[in-house]
Design a protein around this motif. Sequence first.
Motif, PDB file in Angstrom:
ATOM      1  N   GLN A 168      45.992  25.679  10.273  1.00 33.89           N
ATOM      2  CA  GLN A 168      45.180  25.141   9.182  1.00 33.89           C
ATOM      3  C   GLN A 168      45.716  23.797   8.706  1.00 33.89           C
ATOM      4  O   GLN A 168      44.954  22.928   8.266  1.00 33.89           O
ATOM      5  CB  GLN A 168      45.097  26.126   8.007  1.00 33.89           C
ATOM      6  CG  GLN A 168      46.363  26.271   7.179  1.00 33.89           C
ATOM      7  CD  GLN A 168      47.279  27.364   7.705  1.00 33.89           C
ATOM      8  OE1 GLN A 168      47.236  27.713   8.884  1.00 33.89           O
ATOM      9  NE2 GLN A 168      48.103  27.925   6.822  1.00 33.89           N
ATOM     10  N   ASP A 222      44.569  21.172  11.175  1.00 29.25           N
ATOM     11  CA  ASP A 222      43.171  20.826  10.862  1.00 29.25           C
ATOM     12  C   ASP A 222      43.113  19.863   9.674  1.00 29.25           C
ATOM     13  O   ASP A 222      42.327  18.908   9.675  1.00 29.25           O
ATOM     14  CB  ASP A 222      42.370  22.087  10.543  1.00 29.25           C
ATOM     15  CG  ASP A 222      42.197  23.003  11.750  1.00 29.25           C
ATOM     16  OD1 ASP A 222      42.332  22.508  12.892  1.00 29.25           O
ATOM     17  OD2 ASP A 222      41.944  24.202  11.547  1.00 29.25           O
ATOM     18  N   ALA A 223      43.944  20.110   8.663  1.00 25.35           N
ATOM     19  CA  ALA A 223      43.943  19.249   7.484  1.00 25.35           C
ATOM     20  C   ALA A 223      44.423  17.844   7.827  1.00 25.35           C
ATOM     21  O   ALA A 223      43.844  16.840   7.356  1.00 25.35           O
ATOM     22  CB  ALA A 223      44.819  19.856   6.393  1.00 25.35           C
ATOM     23  N   THR A 230      42.189  19.252   1.001  1.00 24.81           N
ATOM     24  CA  THR A 230      42.403  20.375   1.922  1.00 24.81           C
ATOM     25  C   THR A 230      43.765  21.049   1.748  1.00 24.81           C
ATOM     26  O   THR A 230      43.943  22.184   2.180  1.00 24.81           O
ATOM     27  CB  THR A 230      42.262  19.909   3.381  1.00 24.81           C
ATOM     28  OG1 THR A 230      43.088  18.751   3.586  1.00 24.81           O
ATOM     29  CG2 THR A 230      40.811  19.560   3.710  1.00 24.81           C
TER      30      THR A 230
END
Length: 260
Positions: A124, A127-128, A150
């Motif tokens: 995650q 992705d950020a 995010t």
Amino acid sequence: MLAITTYPATVPDPSLPDLLIAHGLFGSARNWSVIARHLADSRAVHVVDMRNHGQSPRAPSQSYPDMAGDLAEVIAALGAPMDVLGHSMGGKAAMQLALTEGDLVRKLVIADIAPVAYSHDQTQYIDAMRGLDLNGLTSRSEADRRLSATIPDPALRAFFLQSLDLKAQPPVWRLNLDVLEDQMPLIVGWPGTLGQFTGHTLFLTGALSHYVKPEYREAIRSLFPKSHFAKLPGAGHWLHAERPREFEQAVRVFLNGLSA
């Protein structure tokens, strides 16, 4: 070879070996600069950028045997044996090194990680970082503002942004995000390495962290029979950043105290 930042000893103690520090996932040698300077009061301290991080070479693998091989190359080049300190991913790499090439290591400090496979995932954050709009970005404060959409935790944002090169145009992450994402199962896993490291080993954890559970101690002691355990009150997984002075003191007392 890995990129190395060296802090020479202020007042060298010839009885102490050099110290090698290996950072965790998404980190770099820069994260450890203040602690390294303080620990270099009586010995040289070398902090590496792990592969696919910082200024170190990019590679297709992020396995622990490969990362341990990188650390072994550094120690062999600078002079063995050394004391070795590793946090999180760097701690697993340090354990792998000690179990497979124990003659390169005198004492070991493992910061908030155990020789076990974890079920959590860190993609995650990849992705950020990938999702951060780098267009027209010139300041860290603006990068922090954009990343807050995010990653709400300001401490985590500050940590990640240390790996953002704002001098490049456009800015770039000093992380091989593609390989780190592809190799994430290996990073959160553990290769099941057998054997023993018979040197003294400190498992230093944050009291608020759940990375080193009591039920892991049997596995730890089977691999590291001279294990010692300590917790830093009020600290979580990023114990060296949350309680830096207490962390330094615990490391210094352990490394300078018990006989090898």
